[in-house]
Design a protein around this motif. Structure first.
Motif, PDB file in Angstrom:
ATOM      1  N   GLY A 264       0.821  -1.212   0.000  1.00 48.47           N
ATOM      2  CA  GLY A 264       0.000   0.000   0.000  1.00 48.47           C
ATOM      3  C   GLY A 264       0.848   1.252   0.000  1.00 48.47           C
ATOM      4  N   ALA A 265       1.927   1.247   0.724  1.00 49.01           N
ATOM      5  CA  ALA A 265       2.822   2.400   0.770  1.00 49.01           C
ATOM      6  C   ALA A 265       3.507   2.594  -0.574  1.00 49.01           C
ATOM      7  N   ALA A 266       3.834   1.512  -1.261  1.00 47.47           N
ATOM      8  CA  ALA A 266       4.480   1.618  -2.573  1.00 47.47           C
ATOM      9  C   ALA A 266       3.511   2.185  -3.614  1.00 47.47           C
ATOM     10  N   ARG A 267       2.260   1.835  -3.505  1.00 47.67           N
ATOM     11  CA  ARG A 267       1.276   2.350  -4.458  1.00 47.67           C
ATOM     12  C   ARG A 267       1.016   3.830  -4.239  1.00 47.67           C
ATOM     13  N   VAL A 268       1.004   4.261  -3.057  1.00 46.22           N
ATOM     14  CA  VAL A 268       0.746   5.668  -2.771  1.00 46.22           C
ATOM     15  C   VAL A 268       1.925   6.520  -3.237  1.00 46.22           C
ATOM     16  N   GLY A 269       3.121   6.090  -3.136  1.00 46.55           N
ATOM     17  CA  GLY A 269       4.285   6.862  -3.501  1.00 46.55           C
ATOM     18  C   GLY A 269       4.621   6.792  -4.985  1.00 46.55           C
ATOM     19  N   GLN A 270       3.999   5.924  -5.758  1.00 48.00           N
ATOM     20  CA  GLN A 270       4.316   5.746  -7.174  1.00 48.00           C
ATOM     21  C   GLN A 270       3.482   6.727  -8.022  1.00 48.00           C
ATOM     22  N   LEU A 271       4.110   7.367  -9.053  1.00 52.26           N
ATOM     23  CA  LEU A 271       3.417   8.333  -9.919  1.00 52.26           C
ATOM     24  C   LEU A 271       2.811   7.617 -11.133  1.00 52.26           C
ATOM     25  N   ASN A 272       1.668   8.079 -11.556  1.00 48.84           N
ATOM     26  CA  ASN A 272       1.028   7.561 -12.754  1.00 48.84           C
ATOM     27  C   ASN A 272       1.484   8.430 -13.934  1.00 48.84           C
ATOM     28  N   LEU A 273       2.313   7.896 -14.817  1.00 51.15           N
ATOM     29  CA  LEU A 273       2.913   8.650 -15.905  1.00 51.15           C
ATOM     30  C   LEU A 273       2.161   8.507 -17.226  1.00 51.15           C
ATOM     31  N   THR A 274       1.084   7.793 -17.273  1.00 47.02           N
ATOM     32  CA  THR A 274       0.380   7.529 -18.526  1.00 47.02           C
ATOM     33  C   THR A 274      -0.117   8.815 -19.185  1.00 47.02           C
ATOM     34  N   SER A 275      -0.779   9.670 -18.440  1.00 43.73           N
ATOM     35  CA  SER A 275      -1.313  10.902 -19.035  1.00 43.73           C
ATOM     36  C   SER A 275      -0.187  11.847 -19.446  1.00 43.73           C
ATOM     37  N   MET A 276       0.907  11.882 -18.685  1.00 47.92           N
ATOM     38  CA  MET A 276       2.021  12.740 -19.058  1.00 47.92           C
ATOM     39  C   MET A 276       2.695  12.226 -20.332  1.00 47.92           C
ATOM     40  N   ILE A 277       2.816  10.928 -20.500  1.00 48.98           N
ATOM     41  CA  ILE A 277       3.388  10.368 -21.715  1.00 48.98           C
ATOM     42  C   ILE A 277       2.482  10.667 -22.911  1.00 48.98           C
ATOM     43  N   ASP A 278       1.170  10.597 -22.714  1.00 50.31           N
ATOM     44  CA  ASP A 278       0.235  10.956 -23.792  1.00 50.31           C
ATOM     45  C   ASP A 278       0.430  12.399 -24.233  1.00 50.31           C
ATOM     46  N   VAL A 279       0.584  13.293 -23.287  1.00 50.48           N
ATOM     47  CA  VAL A 279       0.783  14.707 -23.612  1.00 50.48           C
ATOM     48  C   VAL A 279       2.100  14.901 -24.346  1.00 50.48           C
ATOM     49  N   ILE A 280       3.148  14.213 -23.927  1.00 49.01           N
ATOM     50  CA  ILE A 280       4.454  14.317 -24.584  1.00 49.01           C
ATOM     51  C   ILE A 280       4.347  13.837 -26.034  1.00 49.01           C
ATOM     52  N   PHE A 281       3.660  12.713 -26.269  1.00 47.12           N
ATOM     53  CA  PHE A 281       3.500  12.218 -27.633  1.00 47.12           C
ATOM     54  C   PHE A 281       2.672  13.175 -28.486  1.00 47.12           C
ATOM     55  N   LEU A 282       1.637  13.772 -27.931  1.00 44.05           N
ATOM     56  CA  LEU A 282       0.850  14.749 -28.677  1.00 44.05           C
ATOM     57  C   LEU A 282       1.693  15.960 -29.045  1.00 44.05           C
ATOM     58  N   LEU A 283       2.508  16.446 -28.112  1.00 45.88           N
ATOM     59  CA  LEU A 283       3.396  17.564 -28.427  1.00 45.88           C
ATOM     60  C   LEU A 283       4.418  17.175 -29.495  1.00 45.88           C
ATOM     61  N   LEU A 284       4.950  15.977 -29.419  1.00 40.84           N
ATOM     62  CA  LEU A 284       5.906  15.501 -30.412  1.00 40.84           C
ATOM     63  C   LEU A 284       5.268  15.456 -31.796  1.00 40.84           C
ATOM     64  N   ILE A 285       4.065  14.927 -31.884  1.00 46.14           N
ATOM     65  CA  ILE A 285       3.351  14.865 -33.168  1.00 46.14           C
ATOM     66  C   ILE A 285       3.081  16.272 -33.682  1.00 46.14           C
ATOM     67  N   TYR A 286       2.672  17.181 -32.812  1.00 45.64           N
ATOM     68  CA  TYR A 286       2.406  18.565 -33.213  1.00 45.64           C
ATOM     69  C   TYR A 286       3.655  19.205 -33.795  1.00 45.64           C
ATOM     70  N   PHE A 287       4.785  19.073 -33.126  1.00 42.08           N
ATOM     71  CA  PHE A 287       6.017  19.707 -33.607  1.00 42.08           C
ATOM     72  C   PHE A 287       6.533  19.057 -34.887  1.00 42.08           C
ATOM     73  N   VAL A 288       6.335  17.764 -35.053  1.00 42.10           N
ATOM     74  CA  VAL A 288       6.769  17.103 -36.287  1.00 42.10           C
ATOM     75  C   VAL A 288       5.913  17.569 -37.463  1.00 42.10           C
ATOM     76  N   ILE A 289       4.616  17.704 -37.239  1.00 50.21           N
ATOM     77  CA  ILE A 289       3.714  18.119 -38.317  1.00 50.21           C
ATOM     78  C   ILE A 289       3.954  19.578 -38.701  1.00 50.21           C
ATOM     79  N   THR A 290       4.182  20.434 -37.730  1.00 45.26           N
ATOM     80  CA  THR A 290       4.332  21.860 -38.029  1.00 45.26           C
ATOM     81  C   THR A 290       5.750  22.259 -38.387  1.00 45.26           C
ATOM     82  N   ALA A 291       6.687  21.355 -38.322  1.00 47.64           N
ATOM     83  CA  ALA A 291       8.075  21.698 -38.645  1.00 47.64           C
ATOM     84  C   ALA A 291       8.213  21.962 -40.143  1.00 47.64           C
ATOM     85  N   ASN A 292       9.071  22.857 -40.484  1.00 48.77           N
ATOM     86  CA  ASN A 292       9.333  23.214 -41.873  1.00 48.77           C
ATOM     87  C   ASN A 292      10.698  22.669 -42.241  1.00 48.77           C
ATOM     88  N   PHE A 293      10.734  21.635 -43.083  1.00 50.25           N
ATOM     89  CA  PHE A 293      11.984  21.002 -43.449  1.00 50.25           C
ATOM     90  C   PHE A 293      12.529  21.500 -44.782  1.00 50.25           C
TER      91      PHE A 293
END
Length: 156
Positions: A13-42
């Motif tokens: 129980g103590a390990a679960r309380v101290g552990q961070l849920n990174l799923t939503s943050m990884i989703d946001v990082i991938f969305l930002l990555l896709i946005y920057f790849v699409i809008t980049a001018n090569f």
């Protein structure tokens, strides 16, 4: 042994309380990555092209290379009668479509024609009609120009 079980439960129980849920943050990082790849001018930006412009004042074009003046046929509605049409070309006023056709045919150059004829068969003819003119009058003028032997007839 009874003491070991409660400790392991507490430990999990103590390990679960101290552990961070990174799923939503990884989703946001991938969305930002896709946005920057699409809008980049090569593409490489355009550079400045140097041009060597001609010097001098130039010469006027020869008389045979002057721009071609269009023959403008105007169609208007006479005052008080919206069923009739007035056909003019410059200062000349035609009594009807047949007279327009005959006049255009007389001014077309070609074999066996008058040497004083003004226009070749590919000379541009522009038909300008008032918005109040019936469509049939415009089509009749177009057909008259085509019947006179001209190939470049346009309506405005």
């Amino acid at each position: 042994m009874s003491d070991a079980r409660p400790r392991s439960r507490r430990g999990r129980g103590a390990a679960r309380v101290g552990q961070l849920n990174l799923t939503s943050m990884i989703d946001v990082i991938f969305l930002l990555l896709i946005y920057f790849v699409i809008t980049a001018n090569f593409q490489v930006d355009e550079g400045v092209l140097e041009a060597q412009l001609p010097r001098g004042t130039g010469q006027p074009p020869p008389l045979d290379e002057l721009p071609v003046q269009k023959v403008v046929i105007e169609i208007a509605v006479p005052a008080g009668d919206d069923t009739a049409a007035v056909i003019t070309r410059g200062r000349r006023r035609y009594a009807g479509v047949a007279e327009l056709r005959d006049d255009l045919a007389a001014q077309r150059r070609g074999p066996g024609r008058s040497p004083s004829a003004l226009y070749e068969s590919d000379h541009p003819i522009l038909i300008e009609a008032d918005p109040a003119v019936r469509w049939q009058h415009t089509v009749d003028a177009f057909n008259a120009a085509v019947a006179a032997g001209y190939t470049r007839v346009a309506m405005k």
